[in-house]
Design a protein around this motif. Sequence first.
Motif, mmCIF file in Angstrom:
data_model
loop_
_atom_site.group_PDB
_atom_site.id
_atom_site.type_symbol
_atom_site.label_atom_id
_atom_site.label_comp_id
_atom_site.label_asym_id
_atom_site.label_seq_id
_atom_site.Cartn_x
_atom_site.Cartn_y
_atom_site.Cartn_z
ATOM 1 N N GLY A 1 51.264 66.882 -36.752
ATOM 2 C CA GLY A 1 50.035 67.627 -37.286
ATOM 3 C C GLY A 1 48.922 67.399 -36.211
ATOM 4 N N THR A 2 48.212 68.680 -35.846
ATOM 5 C CA THR A 2 47.117 68.614 -34.923
ATOM 6 C C THR A 2 45.966 69.272 -35.540
ATOM 7 O OG1 THR A 2 49.103 68.769 -33.130
ATOM 8 C CG2 THR A 2 46.629 69.439 -32.705
ATOM 9 N N LEU A 3 44.872 68.285 -35.287
ATOM 10 C CA LEU A 3 43.388 68.914 -35.749
ATOM 11 C C LEU A 3 42.594 68.963 -34.321
ATOM 12 C CD1 LEU A 3 41.916 69.701 -38.149
ATOM 13 C CD2 LEU A 3 41.332 67.347 -38.438
ATOM 14 N N ARG A 4 41.956 69.982 -33.992
ATOM 15 C CA ARG A 4 41.111 70.019 -33.042
ATOM 16 C C ARG A 4 39.703 70.060 -33.357
ATOM 17 N NH1 ARG A 4 45.630 72.887 -31.647
ATOM 18 N NH2 ARG A 4 46.723 72.245 -29.886
ATOM 19 N N VAL A 5 38.797 69.354 -33.127
ATOM 20 C CA VAL A 5 37.402 69.424 -33.450
ATOM 21 C C VAL A 5 36.548 69.364 -32.106
ATOM 22 C CG1 VAL A 5 35.421 68.322 -34.562
ATOM 23 C CG2 VAL A 5 37.841 68.186 -35.626
ATOM 24 N N GLY A 6 35.769 70.247 -31.988
ATOM 25 C CA GLY A 6 34.798 70.175 -30.765
ATOM 26 C C GLY A 6 35.426 70.927 -29.544
ATOM 27 N N ASP A 7 35.295 70.159 -28.498
ATOM 28 C CA ASP A 7 35.831 70.696 -27.308
ATOM 29 C C ASP A 7 37.375 70.423 -27.094
ATOM 30 O OD1 ASP A 7 35.774 68.024 -26.299
ATOM 31 O OD2 ASP A 7 33.977 68.205 -25.090
ATOM 32 N N GLY A 8 37.534 69.281 -27.900
ATOM 33 C CA GLY A 8 39.325 68.705 -27.636
ATOM 34 C C GLY A 8 39.672 68.354 -26.393
ATOM 35 N N CYS A 9 38.711 67.873 -25.597
ATOM 36 C CA CYS A 9 39.084 67.457 -24.183
ATOM 37 C C CYS A 9 40.094 66.181 -24.387
ATOM 38 C CB CYS A 9 37.757 67.211 -23.327
ATOM 39 S SG CYS A 9 37.222 68.695 -22.949
ATOM 40 N N ARG A 10 39.591 65.122 -25.004
ATOM 41 C CA ARG A 10 40.225 63.879 -25.287
ATOM 42 C C ARG A 10 41.222 64.033 -26.445
ATOM 43 N NH1 ARG A 10 37.816 57.864 -25.572
ATOM 44 N NH2 ARG A 10 39.267 56.979 -23.962
ATOM 45 N N ALA A 11 42.295 63.152 -26.352
ATOM 46 C CA ALA A 11 43.450 63.580 -27.539
ATOM 47 C C ALA A 11 43.882 62.079 -27.832
ATOM 48 C CB ALA A 11 44.411 64.335 -26.870
ATOM 49 N N LEU A 12 44.284 61.811 -29.044
ATOM 50 C CA LEU A 12 44.710 60.510 -29.553
ATOM 51 C C LEU A 12 45.895 61.077 -30.413
ATOM 52 C CD1 LEU A 12 44.274 57.587 -30.434
ATOM 53 C CD2 LEU A 12 42.888 58.401 -32.267
ATOM 54 N N GLY A 13 46.847 60.187 -30.410
ATOM 55 C CA GLY A 13 48.056 60.063 -31.180
ATOM 56 C C GLY A 13 48.116 58.851 -32.114
ATOM 57 N N ARG B 1 35.676 65.416 -40.280
ATOM 58 C CA ARG B 1 35.442 65.960 -38.703
ATOM 59 C C ARG B 1 34.537 65.329 -38.274
ATOM 60 N NH1 ARG B 1 38.345 71.623 -38.355
ATOM 61 N NH2 ARG B 1 39.474 71.631 -40.121
ATOM 62 N N ARG B 2 34.299 64.005 -38.388
ATOM 63 C CA ARG B 2 33.206 63.357 -37.447
ATOM 64 C C ARG B 2 33.848 62.836 -36.213
ATOM 65 N NH1 ARG B 2 31.128 61.770 -42.887
ATOM 66 N NH2 ARG B 2 32.347 59.999 -43.245
ATOM 67 N N PHE B 3 34.450 63.872 -35.484
ATOM 68 C CA PHE B 3 35.055 63.225 -34.065
ATOM 69 C C PHE B 3 35.029 64.596 -33.056
ATOM 70 C CE2 PHE B 3 38.719 64.457 -36.477
ATOM 71 C CZ PHE B 3 39.488 65.380 -35.612
ATOM 72 N N ASN B 4 35.158 64.133 -32.027
ATOM 73 C CA ASN B 4 35.356 65.133 -31.061
ATOM 74 C C ASN B 4 36.254 65.190 -30.095
ATOM 75 O OD1 ASN B 4 34.491 67.547 -29.301
ATOM 76 N ND2 ASN B 4 33.526 66.067 -27.884
ATOM 77 N N GLY B 5 37.422 66.146 -30.310
ATOM 78 C CA GLY B 5 38.644 65.862 -29.467
ATOM 79 C C GLY B 5 39.773 66.459 -30.327
ATOM 80 N N THR B 6 41.132 65.886 -29.833
ATOM 81 C CA THR B 6 42.347 66.498 -30.494
ATOM 82 C C THR B 6 42.941 65.369 -31.005
ATOM 83 O OG1 THR B 6 42.561 68.434 -28.963
ATOM 84 C CG2 THR B 6 44.450 67.550 -29.943
ATOM 85 N N LEU B 7 43.403 65.464 -32.324
ATOM 86 C CA LEU B 7 44.100 64.442 -32.950
ATOM 87 C C LEU B 7 45.491 64.879 -33.271
ATOM 88 C CD1 LEU B 7 44.115 61.664 -34.665
ATOM 89 C CD2 LEU B 7 43.398 62.893 -36.633
ATOM 90 N N GLU C 1 37.502 58.060 -35.226
ATOM 91 C CA GLU C 1 35.989 58.388 -35.054
ATOM 92 C C GLU C 1 35.406 57.764 -33.993
ATOM 93 O OE1 GLU C 1 34.904 59.542 -39.718
ATOM 94 O OE2 GLU C 1 34.416 57.394 -38.805
ATOM 95 N N ASN C 2 35.972 56.465 -33.649
ATOM 96 C CA ASN C 2 35.393 55.650 -32.523
ATOM 97 C C ASN C 2 36.223 56.106 -31.214
ATOM 98 O OD1 ASN C 2 33.525 53.498 -33.219
ATOM 99 N ND2 ASN C 2 34.767 53.773 -34.878
ATOM 100 N N TYR C 3 37.431 56.433 -31.086
ATOM 101 C CA TYR C 3 37.998 56.836 -29.767
ATOM 102 C C TYR C 3 37.604 58.129 -29.482
ATOM 103 C CZ TYR C 3 41.677 57.089 -26.526
ATOM 104 O OH TYR C 3 42.497 57.211 -25.199
ATOM 105 N N LEU C 4 37.747 59.186 -30.496
ATOM 106 C CA LEU C 4 37.222 60.577 -30.205
ATOM 107 C C LEU C 4 35.727 60.509 -30.609
ATOM 108 C CD1 LEU C 4 40.464 62.503 -31.568
ATOM 109 C CD2 LEU C 4 39.791 61.733 -29.172
ATOM 110 N N ARG C 5 34.790 59.874 -29.915
ATOM 111 C CA ARG C 5 33.422 59.774 -30.376
ATOM 112 C C ARG C 5 32.860 61.091 -30.195
ATOM 113 N NH1 ARG C 5 30.423 55.458 -31.962
ATOM 114 N NH2 ARG C 5 32.088 54.251 -31.047
#
Length: 393
Positions: free
Chosen positions: A64-76, A125-131, A388-392
């Motif tokens: 499952g993928t959720l993109r918030v903001g610019d989505g530049c950084r990605a966490l798995g 959705r308190r993060f910026n990136g791709t989860l 929330e911390n990794y994709l701050r």
Amino acid sequence: MANLPFILPEILLNLDEFIELRRQIHAHPELGFEEKRTSELVAAKLAEWGYEVHAGVGRTGVVGTLRVGDGCRALGIRADMDALPIQENTGLPYASTCPGKMHACGHDGHTAILLAAAKYLAETRRFNGTLNLIFQPAEEGLGGAPAMLEDGLFERFPCDAVYALHNAPGLPVGCFALKEGAMAASSDSVDIRLAGVGAHGAMPSFGRDPIVAASSIVMALQTLVARNIPATEAGVVSVGSLHAGKTYNVIPEHAELKLTVRALSRDVHATLKQRLHEVVQLQAQSFGVAAEIDYRTISPVLVNTPDETRFMSALIREQTGAQCLIEPPQGMMGSEDFAWMLEKKPGCYVLLGNGTESRGGCMVHNPGYDFNDEALPVGASLWARLTENYLRA
């Protein structure tokens, strides 16, 4: 139910929903690559919360993928879904309804933990990136992680880092254990087939006895660690099966051995593999029998990478205090096929306290085991806070 400061209030608010979901999965366990019901449940929940859902990754896996903001950084973040071929004897009202199958390792809890975090993260959705939430099949020795990787997991769902957890009976709820470097052992499965010459038991000189050769091999294998591995390193070679012959007075033509080989470093793993082949072949030759060896690496050494481990350690200390973070004991020889993912991407594997004694202390792979629901909001809050911390934002 534990109400620790670490637990997010939004996750506590929805906790009953995910305890019920966890128990529903527990009552309907599915073995590796058979997780159809579980994967459908996971996919439906993720879609309901707005995730882009990809089913059938590695046969029965779901991402499952959720993109918030610019989505530049990605966490798995990975959770495993499969059960074990064990007959449950807990007597719980939500015990397994499938004879000979049960969630004896807590993968039902791991799945529910990640789903609880998924709902919270989709709502806040308190993060910026791709989860990327990775729900993996077949962790229990059947190669679920390699199957997902072969299906293009990280090419299709790029990740800068990947994390996973496992519940730990004997560790109090609210506590965590992790360390940099080797966190779980490699696991190899080995089949050895010896071909001799059959004969009458009263006239063994007319044959080539594979049972005597197998017996000598078993004893010689016990020297692999003792005489090849430094005393400061860890390794295990255990023969779990030796089958040969069917009656009293016949020397059989064949003998078969099954064994496991484990190590906590890549160098030790390589040494044991090489020496095992040498010892088995030379022992067999000395008895005049032929040896065939089928050597399979089920999972490599699981190695937590430095930066990602320090990030997780700092997060836990900040949120819980240093007293809730411990270093696992030396020589833990259990294996985990999340190691395959950590060979491709940096990341960290952490142990989550499942409780002690009668409340969550029963060891995994036991017919009396059950995941402790008090650990569910702790694990879900860990994944939420990590995101929330990794994709701050």
